[in-house]
Design a protein around this motif. Structure first.
Motif: not given
Length: 375
Positions: A339-368
């Motif tokens: 649902e989040l990505l679909a909202a981001a798609e809507e933002f891009f289609s209406r505003r024409g601006r690319r969406v930036t994704y922020e990603y916190v790298l936590m050792a052994g949790v989100t960095d596999t």
């Protein structure tokens, strides 16, 4: 916003790596190549990965309060009692003696012109008033000497010009950032940061005191939700950082709403503040140089997409599965990744601006390696 510890294997591991993902040129359901910029203190590289976009189910467009979002995510609101024992969700503190008076710092030039006319003055007096506050940095009505004394007396009895009290300023040893701590009513504090990167000077501003979303890696989330900032209080952070930069012979070039709080849960005040920052007179910032960061509040993303601000959007993703993201960011229980990505798609289609994704790298949790493949 986060700092990384370890990244997936790419020839060798880079300690303390930060990750930014730039959205694809056009989004639709399916898999799409995304360019990731990976950078650390000593090295950087780029790689092409894929991000999966899936359709979302139709959802209600109705805005919600911070407490409602917190309650749906965690089964209880993350508000904190004020000194009077009542939760504070609509403003910061109950100790402001003039809280009900309009704050001139939070008003657009047109609104100040209309106010001047209501008080029996010509419209240009409102433009003068705006210039005093935003161009000259004057907060005392008595010092605005080219305004008629009778007009100043009327303003003093019917309005106010607030100013945040700076209690602390801390500069990084490398000279890359300066943190400002401002006093708020009710013995509370809010932070802003001025970040230096080459010729760019970015003001990182707060929108709330505390935050209701309780992201597990975020210090602000542990505070709970203490109150929304007014438009004037958001603008004042910007003006204070502009004054500091000007004293160093510099100017603020960019604004990111990535400080304390979830900006899209304080939407009306956020948008009013950004409109004021964009006014050409004063320390103006164009919409292309403003980014709003969200933990994933989908109704707010859609409102921003429909608005005419034309600012950038950054989404704090931080996990590649709903199971893990719901553990790290409880808001995902209400607005999962699809649902989040679909909202981001809507933002891009209406505003024409690319969406930036922020990603916190936590050792052994989100960095596999699996996380990298899913990204």
């Amino acid at each position: 916003m986060g700092y990384g510890l370890n990244l997936f294997e790419m020839g060798r591991r880079h300690p303390r790596v930060a990750l930014l993902a730039a959205g694809p040129a056009r989004w639709a359901s399916g898999a799409h190549p995304v360019t990731f910029r990976l950078f650390s203190k000593n090295a950087w590289c780029a790689c092409n990965l894929f991000i999966i976009i899936t359709p979302m189910q139709k959802m209600s467009q109705a805005p919600e309060t911070a407490a409602e979002v917190a309650a749906s995510a965690r089964e209880e609101p993350l508000t904190r009692p004020t000194a009077t024992g009542e939760s504070d969700e609509s403003g910061v503190g109950s100790e402001q003696t003039c809280v009900d008076l309009p704050d001139l710092k939070g008003m657009l030039p047109q609104e100040l012109q209309e106010l001047a006319i209501e008080l029996g003055e010509r419209a240009y007096r409102g433009r003068q008033l705006y210039s005093w506050i935003h161009e000259r940095g004057v907060d005392e009505l008595s010092a605005m000497t080219d305004l008629p004394a009778s007009f100043r007396r009327q303003l003093a009895s019917s309005s106010r010009v607030s100013r945040l009290g700076q209690t602390e300023r801390r500069e990084a040893a490398e000279g890359t950032a300066v943190k400002f701590v401002f006093h708020m009513p009710g013995a509370r504090h809010v932070e802003a940061v001025l970040i230096s990167d080459g010729d760019r000077r970015t003001a990182c501003l707060s929108s709330q005191v505390g935050c209701p979303l309780d992201c597990q890696f975020c210090a602000t989330g542990r505070m709970g939700f203490l109150g929304n900032l007014t438009a004037a209080q958001i603008v004042d952070q910007f003006l204070e950082l502009c004054r500091y930069a000007s004293a160093r012979g510099e100017r603020v070039t960019n604004v990111v709403m990535m400080g304390m709080g979830e900006p899209l849960l304080n939407y009306d005040n956020l948008v009013q503040a950004l409109r004021i920052m964009r006014v050409e007179t004063g320390p103006s910032i164009g919409g292309r140089r403003i980014t709003v960061s969200t933990a994933g509040y989908v109704p707010g993303i859609r409102r921003l997409a429909a608005d005419d601000l034309n600012v950038g959007l950054a989404i704090s993703l931080n996990a590649t599965t709903d199971e893990l993201r719901s553990q790290l960011m409880p808001i995902n229980r209400k607005y999962p990744i699809a649902e989040l990505l679909a909202a981001a798609e809507e933002f891009f289609s209406r505003r024409g601006r690319r969406v930036t994704y922020e990603y916190v790298l936590m050792a052994g949790v989100t960095d596999t390696d699996e996380d990298a493949r899913r990204l």
